[in-house]
Write a protein that holds these residues in place. Structure first.
Motif, mmCIF file in Angstrom:
data_model
loop_
_atom_site.group_PDB
_atom_site.id
_atom_site.type_symbol
_atom_site.label_atom_id
_atom_site.label_comp_id
_atom_site.label_asym_id
_atom_site.label_seq_id
_atom_site.Cartn_x
_atom_site.Cartn_y
_atom_site.Cartn_z
ATOM 1 N N MET A 119 33.807 45.605 35.585
ATOM 2 C CA MET A 119 35.139 45.617 36.179
ATOM 3 C C MET A 119 35.228 44.628 37.339
ATOM 4 O O MET A 119 36.217 43.926 37.467
ATOM 5 C CB MET A 119 35.479 47.031 36.650
ATOM 6 C CG MET A 119 36.771 47.132 37.441
ATOM 7 S SD MET A 119 38.296 46.891 36.537
ATOM 8 C CE MET A 119 38.386 48.391 35.631
ATOM 9 N N ALA A 120 34.198 44.579 38.177
ATOM 10 C CA ALA A 120 34.243 43.714 39.361
ATOM 11 C C ALA A 120 34.455 42.249 38.971
ATOM 12 O O ALA A 120 35.282 41.558 39.574
ATOM 13 C CB ALA A 120 32.974 43.868 40.185
ATOM 14 N N ALA A 121 33.731 41.788 37.960
ATOM 15 C CA ALA A 121 33.866 40.388 37.557
ATOM 16 C C ALA A 121 35.296 40.100 37.104
ATOM 17 O O ALA A 121 35.854 39.046 37.417
ATOM 18 C CB ALA A 121 32.878 40.069 36.445
ATOM 19 N N ARG A 122 35.894 41.050 36.406
ATOM 20 C CA ARG A 122 37.268 40.878 35.932
ATOM 21 C C ARG A 122 38.239 40.800 37.116
ATOM 22 O O ARG A 122 39.152 39.979 37.128
ATOM 23 C CB ARG A 122 37.628 42.044 35.010
ATOM 24 C CG ARG A 122 38.968 41.921 34.369
ATOM 25 C CD ARG A 122 39.191 43.015 33.356
ATOM 26 N NE ARG A 122 40.518 42.888 32.790
ATOM 27 C CZ ARG A 122 41.104 43.816 32.082
ATOM 28 N NH1 ARG A 122 40.467 44.947 31.814
ATOM 29 N NH2 ARG A 122 42.312 43.642 31.612
ATOM 30 N N VAL A 123 38.045 41.651 38.109
ATOM 31 C CA VAL A 123 38.920 41.654 39.291
ATOM 32 C C VAL A 123 38.799 40.338 40.045
ATOM 33 O O VAL A 123 39.807 39.760 40.456
ATOM 34 C CB VAL A 123 38.599 42.856 40.205
ATOM 35 C CG1 VAL A 123 39.280 42.730 41.562
ATOM 36 C CG2 VAL A 123 38.993 44.161 39.520
ATOM 37 N N TRP A 124 37.586 39.846 40.230
ATOM 38 C CA TRP A 124 37.391 38.608 40.987
ATOM 39 C C TRP A 124 37.947 37.396 40.249
ATOM 40 O O TRP A 124 38.303 36.401 40.874
ATOM 41 C CB TRP A 124 35.913 38.395 41.318
ATOM 42 C CG TRP A 124 35.401 39.396 42.311
ATOM 43 C CD1 TRP A 124 34.485 40.376 42.079
ATOM 44 C CD2 TRP A 124 35.783 39.550 43.682
ATOM 45 N NE1 TRP A 124 34.280 41.128 43.211
ATOM 46 C CE2 TRP A 124 35.065 40.643 44.226
ATOM 47 C CE3 TRP A 124 36.670 38.877 44.516
ATOM 48 C CZ2 TRP A 124 35.199 41.061 45.542
ATOM 49 C CZ3 TRP A 124 36.809 39.299 45.829
ATOM 50 C CH2 TRP A 124 36.073 40.378 46.328
ATOM 51 N N ARG A 125 38.025 37.453 38.914
ATOM 52 C CA ARG A 125 38.525 36.320 38.116
ATOM 53 C C ARG A 125 40.033 36.315 37.950
ATOM 54 O O ARG A 125 40.619 35.273 37.682
ATOM 55 C CB ARG A 125 37.881 36.319 36.731
ATOM 56 C CG ARG A 125 36.478 35.792 36.685
ATOM 57 C CD ARG A 125 36.010 35.535 35.250
ATOM 58 N NE ARG A 125 36.268 36.637 34.357
ATOM 59 C CZ ARG A 125 35.388 37.584 34.027
ATOM 60 N NH1 ARG A 125 34.171 37.551 34.523
ATOM 61 N NH2 ARG A 125 35.707 38.549 33.208
ATOM 62 N N ASP A 126 40.661 37.468 38.048
ATOM 63 C CA ASP A 126 42.088 37.601 37.751
ATOM 64 C C ASP A 126 42.874 37.760 39.060
ATOM 65 O O ASP A 126 42.739 38.764 39.749
ATOM 66 C CB ASP A 126 42.290 38.829 36.856
ATOM 67 C CG ASP A 126 43.716 39.004 36.395
ATOM 68 O OD1 ASP A 126 44.650 38.569 37.090
ATOM 69 O OD2 ASP A 126 43.902 39.619 35.324
ATOM 70 N N PRO A 127 43.709 36.772 39.411
ATOM 71 C CA PRO A 127 44.438 36.843 40.684
ATOM 72 C C PRO A 127 45.325 38.088 40.818
ATOM 73 O O PRO A 127 45.452 38.637 41.907
ATOM 74 C CB PRO A 127 45.287 35.571 40.705
ATOM 75 C CG PRO A 127 44.704 34.677 39.687
ATOM 76 C CD PRO A 127 43.982 35.527 38.694
ATOM 77 N N VAL A 128 45.921 38.534 39.727
ATOM 78 C CA VAL A 128 46.764 39.737 39.782
ATOM 79 C C VAL A 128 45.912 40.953 40.120
ATOM 80 O O VAL A 128 46.258 41.745 41.002
ATOM 81 C CB VAL A 128 47.530 39.940 38.450
ATOM 82 C CG1 VAL A 128 48.181 41.314 38.390
ATOM 83 C CG2 VAL A 128 48.568 38.841 38.276
ATOM 84 N N LEU A 129 44.788 41.113 39.439
ATOM 85 C CA LEU A 129 43.915 42.245 39.728
ATOM 86 C C LEU A 129 43.313 42.134 41.121
ATOM 87 O O LEU A 129 43.197 43.124 41.837
ATOM 88 C CB LEU A 129 42.814 42.358 38.667
ATOM 89 C CG LEU A 129 43.269 42.734 37.262
ATOM 90 C CD1 LEU A 129 42.074 42.783 36.310
ATOM 91 C CD2 LEU A 129 44.025 44.046 37.249
#
Length: 163
Positions: free
Chosen positions: A1-11
């Motif tokens: 989840m963390a990697a997805r949050v750091w990659r996605d500006p909305v998240l």
């Protein structure tokens, strides 16, 4: 989840610049950027010669619709309504007490504590709104109301314990 949050500006924004990734109490950690923002607004208001309440009101007017869209988009991307890591609503909600009280270390602490209490306990009608309103508005509205409850509690606290 963390990697997805750091990659996605909305998240990343919805997760409070990553603060919502805290492994425990993400809402509590996610409230901290809101406390920092309140402190910054407390410095900005006198620097530009505008009353604090006006600066906070403007911030709420700007950030609330942004939060509705942002939290709704993050919720859809994650496939979970009001995922615990979505904390932009906490960042906005904790600003509300500063419509009536000055920014001081004491009021920042009080706003943080009272806001978290009302956000966690969710007294009526906060709990009802949390359960019955969906989408980005549903994610934001319970925290906005927790902020209103915190505004009353901080105001009373400052009256009885000026710090």
């Amino acid at each position: 989840m963390a990697a997805r949050v750091w990659r996605d500006p909305v998240l990343w924004l919805a997760f409070g610049f990553g603060s919502g990734l805290a492994p425990v109490a993400p809402g509590t950690f996610g409230t901290l950027p809101g406390v920092v923002l309140a402190a910054l607004l407390g410095l900005l208001a006198p620097a530009i010669g505008v009353p604090l309440w006006a600066v906070v009101l403007l911030a709420l007017i700007v950030l609330t619709p942004i939060g509705i869209g942002l939290c709704g988009a993050a919720s859809r991307r994650l496939g979970v309504h009001d995922h615990g890591g979505i904390v932009f609503d906490e960042i906005v909600g904790v600003l509300i007490p500063f419509l009536l009280v000055p920014v001081t270390p004491w009021t920042l602490l009080l706003a943080f504590l009272w806001f978290r209490l009302f956000d966690v306990v969710k007294p009526w009608p906060i709990r009802w709104l949390d359960r019955h309103v969906s989408g980005g508005w549903g994610i934001m509205v319970d925290d906005l109301l927790a902020g209103v409850f915190a505004l009353a509690a901080v105001g009373l606290s400052v009256h009885f314990w000026p710090g």
